[in-house]
Structures are given as structure tokens and as C-alpha cells.
Design a protein around this motif. Structure first.
Motif, mmCIF file in Angstrom:
data_model
loop_
_atom_site.group_PDB
_atom_site.id
_atom_site.type_symbol
_atom_site.label_atom_id
_atom_site.label_comp_id
_atom_site.label_asym_id
_atom_site.label_seq_id
_atom_site.Cartn_x
_atom_site.Cartn_y
_atom_site.Cartn_z
ATOM 1 N N ALA A 17 52.299 46.420 1.633
ATOM 2 C CA ALA A 17 53.015 46.601 2.896
ATOM 3 C C ALA A 17 53.707 47.960 2.897
ATOM 4 O O ALA A 17 54.386 48.322 1.929
ATOM 5 C CB ALA A 17 54.040 45.490 3.095
ATOM 6 N N LEU A 18 53.518 48.705 3.981
ATOM 7 C CA LEU A 18 54.201 49.984 4.165
ATOM 8 C C LEU A 18 55.328 49.787 5.163
ATOM 9 O O LEU A 18 55.095 49.328 6.290
ATOM 10 C CB LEU A 18 53.228 51.056 4.657
ATOM 11 C CG LEU A 18 53.856 52.409 5.032
ATOM 12 C CD1 LEU A 18 54.478 53.078 3.818
ATOM 13 C CD2 LEU A 18 52.812 53.334 5.671
ATOM 14 N N LEU A 19 56.542 50.112 4.748
ATOM 15 C CA LEU A 19 57.710 49.999 5.620
ATOM 16 C C LEU A 19 58.205 51.381 5.987
ATOM 17 O O LEU A 19 58.283 52.271 5.138
ATOM 18 C CB LEU A 19 58.838 49.228 4.920
ATOM 19 C CG LEU A 19 58.527 47.841 4.359
ATOM 20 C CD1 LEU A 19 59.766 47.260 3.675
ATOM 21 C CD2 LEU A 19 58.053 46.903 5.459
ATOM 22 N N GLU A 20 58.533 51.567 7.258
ATOM 23 C CA GLU A 20 59.180 52.791 7.717
ATOM 24 C C GLU A 20 60.514 52.398 8.315
ATOM 25 O O GLU A 20 60.561 51.677 9.319
ATOM 26 C CB GLU A 20 58.300 53.521 8.745
ATOM 27 C CG GLU A 20 57.032 54.104 8.133
ATOM 28 C CD GLU A 20 56.156 54.819 9.151
ATOM 29 O OE1 GLU A 20 56.500 54.774 10.359
ATOM 30 O OE2 GLU A 20 55.134 55.402 8.748
ATOM 31 N N ASP A 21 61.594 52.827 7.682
ATOM 32 C CA ASP A 21 62.942 52.412 8.077
ATOM 33 C C ASP A 21 63.037 50.887 8.147
ATOM 34 O O ASP A 21 63.514 50.318 9.141
ATOM 35 C CB ASP A 21 63.330 53.038 9.424
ATOM 36 C CG ASP A 21 63.448 54.551 9.335
ATOM 37 O OD1 ASP A 21 63.804 55.053 8.254
ATOM 38 O OD2 ASP A 21 63.163 55.227 10.345
#
Length: 524
Positions: A17-21
């Protein structure tokens, strides 16, 4: 913008999973035994020539033969064929690409009949994973990707990414690579190579050349159709493509994958290896970072995004269709046009996220809420292009049609991610009748007793819904405390958000599931 990568390693699959903020924007899932990943290089065998399609079907070990079109052979296919034949004919001596004489380029509009023959062994690379009923898509233009550079055997050209805008920097990189690259190889300089020093680029170039040399040796050692060079694992591959100063943490819950990723980060950015963290808490890693809840809300046919507005997402074989609905949303004092613009702009934000999240590709049609003013339609079009600027997949967006439809294409190299967020009742199995729910904890206790005293499994973990966990944890001498006292400290209970209300799962100390679920009852 702060970026985080969270890797959930399970027995059967790895989920990334890639999280941005803290917001989920990309989700990748692959089986531990997954094959035919984009970038893999195979020694394949031509099975069938299709003159009408000007293409060939190639056996690379998949159930269905892979597809290779004439235009994907590459201009230097004759040189590649000569090199492969030489390597296979004399398996004791490894041919050097620097000493290989370049053959004439194939014609751009030629016929595949003149180039390939059934039974011929050729080196090919996967460009598109098997999707639906189709086998993998192949190319014979071999390339080996690194973080800063892409190495192309049998070419001699140096290209620089168009995203590097400064002409001075483009010339610096081009001259630098020309001076250090070995003869017989072409190189594409990627965007992240901007401002990098010669030592970093030279080091990666040597690594890529070494990988090619190892692939040649393996080609000579193999007999028949086989995998020659495997692309980096999905986790390392994503890090290679995404790694930037915005990356704050990479969390991994498996020791072996943690070591692999840490070694790679240490190779490409030694000063940042400490951002790779080994997650060791008992709570499932996706629950700890709030990812499970985001997956539950973001996948499915209906996706809510702002003040009651929602999207309807439908998938077909040919295209994806997204319908934007305002729901019961309204703003007092605002006209219909302003409300439509407000909903559409918010929808554009969510749609761009959904495309990355589900990895939707091919043709995509979005039915926005009708707007009459040309200025507002242009605002929506500009917003969509701005949102898609961060998308790594190649895409093309057309202005809104007179019917209010936005049409776009997005590169599709692997199947769209589908996650079924609907839960089947674990106690009635969809029949509509259950045992009294008040007896659920008694049922769990009998399962634990059977596990400990009959199966003699003393160390295990029980995953249950957070509401049930809260119920058995209440009080000074809680039910959870009583179970530990009765069955031993090896009995651990974890609240898992991905489970249904009355669902439970047992795992042994190695993380393998122990199947103690109730059998489906026949309800007359």
C-alpha cells in the motif's frame, strides 16, 4: 507531501500500500508464487505464425501462448537472433555483446513470415501480464530497468527523459553516459537521474550490465522454454520506480522482505536506509496504519467521496465506466451550475485516485454531472489533467464531449485489482438464520479448548472483530484474561478490522491459518 509504503507479507501473497499524507493512493497485490510479471525475460519458442495479424504466438510456459506482434520485434531483432543462436550453439563459451557484429535492421513494414519460423528459440520480455482470457504480451526489444537508467542491449543510442526540462542538464547526462557506457548497449536516462553524480550512474550501469551477463549465462545453461531474468520483486520494483525524498517510512512485517528492501535502499540511497522499518506489533499491519478501513470504503461498485456525493464504477471487457452522482447533496443559495461544478471537481480528485488504486486501464469513460458553461467544463478538464500528473501509467485525456462525457485511456499492463468488500455472514453462510449471537463467545471458548486439549496446539492467535474484542476485554477479570489463565499465555487474541462481525480465524505461531470454522448447515 509525505509518502509511506506499507508492505503486508502473508503466506500466500504480498500486499503493498502506498500512502500519501496517510491517504491510500495505490494498492498492489501479488501471490508469492506469481509469475509472468512485467519485465521478466524468457527464452521462448515460437509455436504459431499468424500472417493475418502479422504476429506470432510464443510459448513462455504459460497456459496460453504469449502474443508477439511484428512491431514489437524491435529494429535490431536480427542482431538479437544471431546472438541467441551463437549462445545456444556453443554453450561453453559465453559470447560478448561488444564483439557481436550488428546485423541490418528489419523493415518497419515487413512480414513476420520472413523473420520467424515455428520452433525457433527467441529471447522475449513480458510487457503486459495475462489479462482475462489473454496470455502475456511480449516484446523482443530487451531492456533492463534500474532506478536511474534503463539498459538496452544491441543498441548504441543514449536517450534522456523528456521530463528533464533543462537543456544543459540533458546534455550533461547524455555526454556523461556516452563516456561510460560499454559498446553494444543503449541507455535511457530516467527522470530521477537529474543532478546525479557520475559515480552513482556508473555504479548502476555496472549492475545492469552484470544482470545482462548473468542472463546470457543462464540462457546457455537452460534447455527449452524457461525464465532467464526475473524482474525485481513487486515491492523492490515499486520502490525503484517511486523512491523520492518524499518517502518518510517503509514499513514491512516480514524479516526476509525487510532485509531485501533494506539492502536495495542501502544500494540506491545509503543515507536513507533507516527509513525501512520492521513492523513487529501483534495488531495486523494494515489495521495499525488505517489501511483496512480505507480499502473497505474505496473498493466496491459504489464509492462515496464528499457530502453524500458518490461514484458508480462498472467494469466490462472493453472499458470502464464511471458515473458521477450528487446524491442528496445540496448547498443553499448556490445555483445548479455551481453545485454541479463543485461535485464534479471533487469527483475528478476521487476518480484520479481510484484509477491508481484499482490500476484501471484501457478505455475509461466518465459521465460527469451536466454543466452548461464552457468555462466550468474547461476547469473540470484542467483539474483532471492536474490530478493525473502524478500517475506513473501512460494516459491520454480528451476534453469533455457535448454530452458531458470525459474519455481517456490509461496504460494497462496487468489485470485491474478487484477486492470484494461485501461480507458473507460467517455464522449462517448467507442462508439468513444464525445461532443466538449471545452464545458466540461460548462457541469461541469451545474452539480454543478443542485446539489446546485435543489438537495440542498451545501457541496460537485468534483474530476476531474489534467489537467482539471490546466485549471480551471489558472488566478487571475480563473474558480474555480468563482464557489466558485457563488455556495458557500462548493464547493471543487480536482485533482484526477485515473480519465480519461474528467471524473468527485461528493462526499458528508461524502465521498459518488453522481451519476451525463451522461447516455450512443445511437449512430446510
Amino acid at each position: 507531501m509525505n509518502s509511506e509504503l506499507v508492505v503486508d507479507v502473508k503466506t500466500s501473497e504480498i500486499s503493498i500500500a502506498l500512502l500519501e499524507d496517510k491517504r491510500l493512493v495505490e494498492l498492489n497485490q501479488e501471490g508469492r508464487e506469481e509469475q509472468f510479471a512485467v519485465g521478466n525475460i524468457y527464452l521462448g519458442r515460437v509455436k504459431k505464425i499468424m500472417p493475418g495479424l502479422n504476429a506470432a504466438f510464443v510459448d513462455v510456459g504459460y497456459d496460453k501462448d504469449a502474443f508477439l506482434h511484428y512491431l514489437d520485434l524491435g529494429s535490431n531483432f536480427n542482431t538479437l537472433t544471431q546472438f541467441t543462436t551463437q549462445a545456444l550453439s556453443d554453450r561453453k563459451k559465453t559470447p560478448a555483446i561488444q564483439k557481436t557484429k550488428l546485423q541490418p535492421e528489419i523493415e518497419k513494414n515487413g512480414s513476420i513470415n520472413d523473420i520467424l519460423k515455428p520452433g525457433q528459440d527467441i529471447l522475449v520480455q513480458v510487457t503486459k501480464e495475462p489479462i482475462s482470457t489473454k496470455g502475456p504480451r511480449l516484446t523482443a526489444e530487451i531492456s533492463i530497468a534500474g532506478r536511474f537508467l534503463v539498459l538496452i542491449p544491441f543498441a548504441d543510442k543514449v536517450s534522456v527523459s523528456q521530463k528533464i526540462k533543462t537543456e544543459e542538464e540533458r546534455q550533461r547526462l547524455k555526454q556523461l553516459i556516452q563516456s561510460i557506457k560499454p559498446k553494444g548497449f543503449g541507455v535511457i536516462v530516467r527522470t530521477v537521474a537529474e543532478e546525479k553524480k557520475v559515480a552513482e550512474l556508473d555504479n548502476e550501469l555496472k549492475i545492469l550490465v552484470k544482470r545482462w551477463e548473468e542472463a546470457v549465462i543462464k540462457t546457455q545453461q537452460t534447455k527449452g522454454v524457461s525464465l532467464i531474468l526475473e524482474e525485481l520483486g513487486r515491492t523492490v520494483g515499486i520502490i525503484r520506480d517511486l523512491f523520492s525524498p518524499s518517502f518518510k517510512h517503509i514499513h514491512i512485517n516480514d524479516q526476509a522482505v525487510f532485509a531485501e528492501v533494506r539492502d536495495y535502499v542501502n544500494l540506491i540511497a545509503p543515507d536513507r536506509k533507516d527509513i525501512v522499518k520492521l513492523y513487529q506489533d501483534e495488531l495486523p499491519i494494515y489495521d495499525s496504519f488505517g489501511i483496512t478501513k480505507q480499502i473497505k470504503s474505496a473498493f466496491g461498485k459504489t464509492v462515496s467521496f464528499k457530502n453524500g456525493a458518490y461514484l458508480i464504477i462498472e467494469h466490462t471487457e472493453a472499458l470502464h465506466v464511471v458515473d458521477v452522482n450528487s446524491g442528496n447533496r445540496s448547498k443553499a443559495g448556490n445555483g445548479q451550475e455551481d453545485n454541479a461544478l463543485d461535485v464534479n471537481l471533487a469527483a475528478a480528485d476521487e476518480i484520479a485516485r481510484q484509477l491508481r488504486l484499482r490500476d484501471m486501464g484501457g478505455i475509461i469513460v466518465v459521465d460527469f454531472i451536466d454543466m452548461h458553461e464552457t468555462e466550468n467544463r474547461q476547469k473540470l478538464f484542467d483539474r483532471m489533467r492536474e490530478n493525473m500528473a502524478n500517475d506513473r501509467a501512460k494516459h491520454n485525456i480528451l476534453p469533455l464531449s457535448k454530452f458531458g462525457l470525459l474519455q481517456m485511456t490509461r496504460q494497462r499492463v496487468r489485470p485491474v485489482i478487484h477486492i470484494d468488500i461485501e461480507e458473507t455472514c460467517p455464522t449462517c453462510f448467507g442462508h439468513g438464520k444464525t445461532k443466538p449471537s449471545i452464545l458466540f463467545t461460548d462457541q469461541l471458548e469451545s474452539k480454543i479448548d478443542y485446539l489446546v486439549n485435543k489438537l495440542l496446539i498451545k501457541e496460537f492467535t485468534l483474530h476476531i472483530h474489534p467489537y467482539v474484542d471490546a466485549y471480551i476485554s471489558k472488566g478487571l477479570f475480563s473474558m480474555k484474561w480468563q482464557w489466558k489463565r485457563k488455556f495458557g499465555k500462548g493464547c493471543k487474541v487480536i482485533a482484526a478490522q477485515k473480519l465480519g462481525f461474528l467471524q473468527y480465524k485461528f493462526y499458528d505461531k508461524k502465521g498459518n491459518e488453522i481451519d476451525l470454522q463451522e461447516e455450512i448447515e443445511k437449512i430446510s
